[in-house]
Design a protein around this motif. Structure first.
Motif, mmCIF file in Angstrom:
data_model
loop_
_atom_site.group_PDB
_atom_site.id
_atom_site.type_symbol
_atom_site.label_atom_id
_atom_site.label_comp_id
_atom_site.label_asym_id
_atom_site.label_seq_id
_atom_site.Cartn_x
_atom_site.Cartn_y
_atom_site.Cartn_z
ATOM 1 N N GLU A 97 -5.862 -4.203 4.775
ATOM 2 C CA GLU A 97 -5.873 -5.590 4.325
ATOM 3 C C GLU A 97 -7.170 -6.288 4.696
ATOM 4 O OE1 GLU A 97 -3.486 -7.681 2.462
ATOM 5 O OE2 GLU A 97 -3.422 -5.578 1.852
ATOM 6 N N ASN B 130 3.924 2.332 5.885
ATOM 7 C CA ASN B 130 4.570 1.451 6.855
ATOM 8 C C ASN B 130 3.831 1.358 8.179
ATOM 9 O OD1 ASN B 130 6.802 0.759 5.178
ATOM 10 N ND2 ASN B 130 7.679 2.794 5.579
ATOM 11 N N ASP B 131 2.778 2.151 8.368
ATOM 12 C CA ASP B 131 2.020 2.107 9.611
ATOM 13 C C ASP B 131 1.279 0.772 9.681
ATOM 14 O OD1 ASP B 131 -0.176 2.376 11.503
ATOM 15 O OD2 ASP B 131 0.246 4.528 11.525
ATOM 16 N N ILE B 132 1.714 -0.118 10.551
ATOM 17 C CA ILE B 132 1.192 -1.480 10.585
ATOM 18 C C ILE B 132 -0.287 -1.507 10.945
ATOM 19 C CG2 ILE B 132 1.884 -1.876 12.989
ATOM 20 C CD1 ILE B 132 1.982 -4.416 10.070
ATOM 21 N N ARG B 133 -0.725 -0.586 11.801
ATOM 22 C CA ARG B 133 -2.126 -0.568 12.213
ATOM 23 C C ARG B 133 -3.035 -0.217 11.026
ATOM 24 N NH1 ARG B 133 -5.452 3.423 13.552
ATOM 25 N NH2 ARG B 133 -3.761 4.935 13.389
ATOM 26 N N ARG C 115 -2.188 -0.416 7.841
ATOM 27 C CA ARG C 115 -2.030 -1.438 6.800
ATOM 28 C C ARG C 115 -2.879 -2.668 7.099
ATOM 29 N NH1 ARG C 115 4.059 -2.344 6.026
ATOM 30 N NH2 ARG C 115 3.528 -4.322 6.976
ATOM 31 N N ASN C 116 -2.927 -3.092 8.351
ATOM 32 C CA ASN C 116 -3.733 -4.257 8.714
ATOM 33 C C ASN C 116 -5.213 -4.009 8.465
ATOM 34 O OD1 ASN C 116 -1.504 -5.719 9.469
ATOM 35 N ND2 ASN C 116 -1.716 -5.317 11.657
ATOM 36 N N LYS C 117 -5.659 -2.797 8.759
ATOM 37 C CA LYS C 117 -7.062 -2.471 8.503
ATOM 38 C C LYS C 117 -7.348 -2.453 7.005
ATOM 39 C CE LYS C 117 -10.543 1.118 9.437
ATOM 40 N NZ LYS C 117 -10.791 2.448 10.044
ATOM 41 N N GLU D 128 5.756 4.114 0.340
ATOM 42 C CA GLU D 128 5.133 2.911 0.884
ATOM 43 C C GLU D 128 4.596 3.197 2.278
ATOM 44 O OE1 GLU D 128 6.870 -0.903 0.658
ATOM 45 O OE2 GLU D 128 7.806 -0.567 -1.289
ATOM 46 N N TRP E 85 0.856 -1.192 0.000
ATOM 47 C CA TRP E 85 0.000 0.000 0.000
ATOM 48 C C TRP E 85 0.887 1.235 0.000
ATOM 49 C CZ3 TRP E 85 -5.290 0.112 -0.343
ATOM 50 C CH2 TRP E 85 -5.964 -1.110 -0.174
#
Length: 455
Positions: free
Chosen positions: A119, A110-113, A115-117, A108, A70
Motif C-alpha cells: 500500500e 492476508n500478511d499485514i506486513r 500488505r502495508n508495504k 487474498e 491484494w
C-alpha cells in the motif's frame, strides 16, 4: 492487484492481474522512492480466461476496486493445453501470439506486513509532493503566451491524449503544444485501435519549454505513450523501455491519495513509470489537500472527488483540466479523463461556462447523467468522444444523455478521414472564429499528422 482499467471498460471485460514478483518486492526498500537506481520492480500482467475458477475472485465486482485488495498468485509459463490465462502485453498487434500461462492459485493476501508495504508503494508514500506554488508555476508557464488556445483530442485509438495548443499561427504553421492532458495509447489487445500509421503526439512542435503532462489518473491507457518500442516479457517479467522524450524531457503532474487515505492506487506496472519519472527529477505529485489551481491565463486543474453513488476508484479521484478558450467570454473546454462530471464540477471553486467538452470515460454510461454540463452554445459547442470503437463506445445512453444537455455537435476520434495526406480522427476544440479559419486546413502546406481533421 486487479488492473481496474482492463476490467472497467464495458460489457466485454477482461480480468487482468497486475503484480510484482515476490522476491523482487522483498528486496525493495520501505517505500518506492527509497530504492537505489539499480532496483526495478519485476512486474507481470496476467489475463485470466475464467476468473470465476478461483473462489477469491468470485465476488470481484463487489469489493476489489479501490479498497486495497491484494492477491497472491502462483503461475507458470506453459504451451500446454491446460493453460488458463495469458501474459497481457502493453502493446500487441492482432497477430502477436498470446504467451500462455497456467495459474494454479489465487488467494487474498492476508500478511499485514507485506500488505502495508504494498500500500505504501501503491499510494506513492514518501514521494515528492508539490506545493501549490509549484503547481501554479508549472501551469502558468505552460499556459503563457497562447494567442489562440485550442484543445486537441488526439486520435490514439482506445486511449486518451489531449493537448492545449496555440493555433494562432494557423494556417501558416502547425499548432504548438503547451500542455498535455494525459499521454495515453491503447494497451494490450486494444493496441490495434491506433490509427495507421500510429499518431506520435510528440511530433507536434512544442512551445518554448517541453510541454508538461497533467495525468488524469493512473490507468495505463492514459500514460502508455511514454513507453517506447514494443515491450515484451523476459525471464523477470515485462521488459519496458521508456521513451526518453516523454520521461527525461518534461515534468509530469500526477494524482495520488486523497483525504482519509482515499484516492489513487497504483498497480505495480504504474510504479515503474513513477519511479522512472522520479529518477529523472520529473515527478510532481498533486498536494493532498489542494482542491484546484488556476493559472494566470485562466486554465484550471481540478481534483476530482466522487459524489454519493459514484465509485471511489481511480477514475473519479484523479485530476481534470478546464482550458480557457476565450478570455472575453470566459468559455472553457473541459477534459474529465474518465471521471464523472459530478466528481469534477462540484469541486470547482467557481462556475465555468463549458463551451466544448471531451466526453467522460470515452463515452461510457454515467452514474450521474444529470451532472453533464450544459453546452454553452448548443449550435456551436462540440463534444469529442475519444475512443477506438471498442466496448460499444460511445454508449447509446451516453450519446442521448449528452444530447439532452445541448451537445448536438459530436465528433468521434474513431471516425477517421484523410486530409492533406494524413488519415485519422483528431478533433480540435476552439473558440468559434477558429472554426472558420480551420476550413483552410486542407490547403495548408505546413500541415502535420497531429493537426485536427475535425473542428
Amino acid at each position: 492487484m486487479i488492473d481496474e482499467n482492463a476490467w472497467d471498460t464495458g460489457d466485454e471485460r477482461t480480468l487482468v492481474l497486475d503484480g510484482v514478483e515476490a522476491g523482487s518486492f522483498s528486496r525493495a526498500g520501505r517505500t518506492l522512492f527509497a530504492n537505489e537506481a539499480l532496483w526495478e520492480p519485476e512486474t507481470w500482467l496476467i489475463a485470466l480466461d475464467s476468473p470465476v475458477t478461483f473462489p477469491a475472485l468470485a465476488n470481484v465486482t463487489a469489493h476489489a476496486f479501490g479498497e486495497g485488495v491484494w492477491y497472491r498468485v502462483t503461475f507458470q509459463r506453459t504451451a500446454l493445453a491446460d493453460a488458463n490465462g495469458a501474459l497481457y502485453p502493453l502493446q500487441a498487434s492482432p497477430d502477436t501470439p498470446r504467451e500462455r500461462v497456467k495459474v494454479t492459485q489465487v488467494e487474498e493476501l492476508n500478511d499485514i506486513r507485506i500488505r502495508n508495504k504494498l500500500e505504501r508503494f501503491a499510494r506513492l508514500q514518501g514521494g515528492p509532493r508539490a506545493t501549490k506554488a509549484e503547481v501554479k508555476a508549472l501551469l502558468d508557464a505552460a499556459g503563457a503566451d497562447i494567442a489562440e488556445p485550442m484543445l486537441v483530442v488526439y486520435d490514439v485509438g482506445q486511449g486518451n491524449c489531449n493537448a492545449l495548443v496555440d493555433a494562432g499561427a494557423c494556417p501558416g504553421s502547425p499548432p504548438k503544444v503547451h500542455l498535455f492532458f494525459d499521454f495515453g495509447v491503447p494497451t494490450g489487445w486494444n493496441y490495434p485501435t491506433l490509427p495507421t500509421p500510429a499518431l506520435d503526439p510528440l511530433s507536434s512542435p512544442p512551445a518554448t519549454l517541453p510541454p508538461p503532462v497533467v495525468l488524469s489518473h493512473w490507468d495505463m491507457d492514459h500514460w502508455a505513450a511514454a513507453v517506447g518500442g514494443g515491450p515484451h516479457y523476459g525471464r523477470t517479467g515485462a521488459v519496458i523501455h521508456w521513451d526518453s522524450r516523454a520521461i527525461a524531457d518534461r515534468k509530469w503532474l500526477v494524482p495520488s491519495r486523497g483525504r482519509g487515505g482515499l484516492g489513487q492506487r497504483l498497480t505495480p506496472t504504474a510504479w515503474r513509470l513513477a519511479l522512472a519519472l522520479h529518477r529523472h527529477g520529473n515527478l510532481m505529485i498533486w498536494p493532498t489537500l489542494m482542491n484546484s489551481v488556476r493559472s494566470a491565463a485562466g486554465h484550471w486543474i481540478i481534483k476530482c472527488v466522487p459524489q454519493p453513488g459514484v465509485k471511489w476508484d481511480n477514475n473519479n479521484t484523479g485530476l481534470a483540466l478546464s482550458a480557457l478558450l476565450c478570455t472575453r467570454y470566459g468559455d472553457h473546454a473541459l477534459c474529465p479523463g474518465d471521471a464523472e462530471y459530478s466528481s469534477i464540477l462540484t469541486n470547482a471553486s467557481q462556475p465555468m461556462e463549458i463551451f466544448h467538452l471531451v466526453a467522460s470515460h470515452h463515452g461510457a454510461n454515467l452514474t450521474h447523467a444529470h451532472a453533464i454540463p450544459d453546452a454553452y452554445y448548443s449550435g456551436m459547442s462540440t463534444l469529442a468522444f475519444s475512443h477506438g470503437a471498442q466496448y460499444g463506445h460511445p454508449k447509446a445512453g451516453a450519446i442521448s444523455d449528452h444530447l439532452s444537455h445541448g451537445w448536438n455537435i459530436q465528433h468521434e476520434t474513431h471516425n477517421r478521414r484523410a486530409l492533406a495526406g494524413f488519415t485519422h480522427g483528431t478533433v480540435g476544440l476552439s473558440y468559434w472564429q477558429r472554426k472558420v479559419t480551420h476550413k483552410m486546413c486542407s490547403g495548408c502546406a505546413s500541415r502535420i499528422a497531429t493537426c485536427p481533421v475535425w473542428v
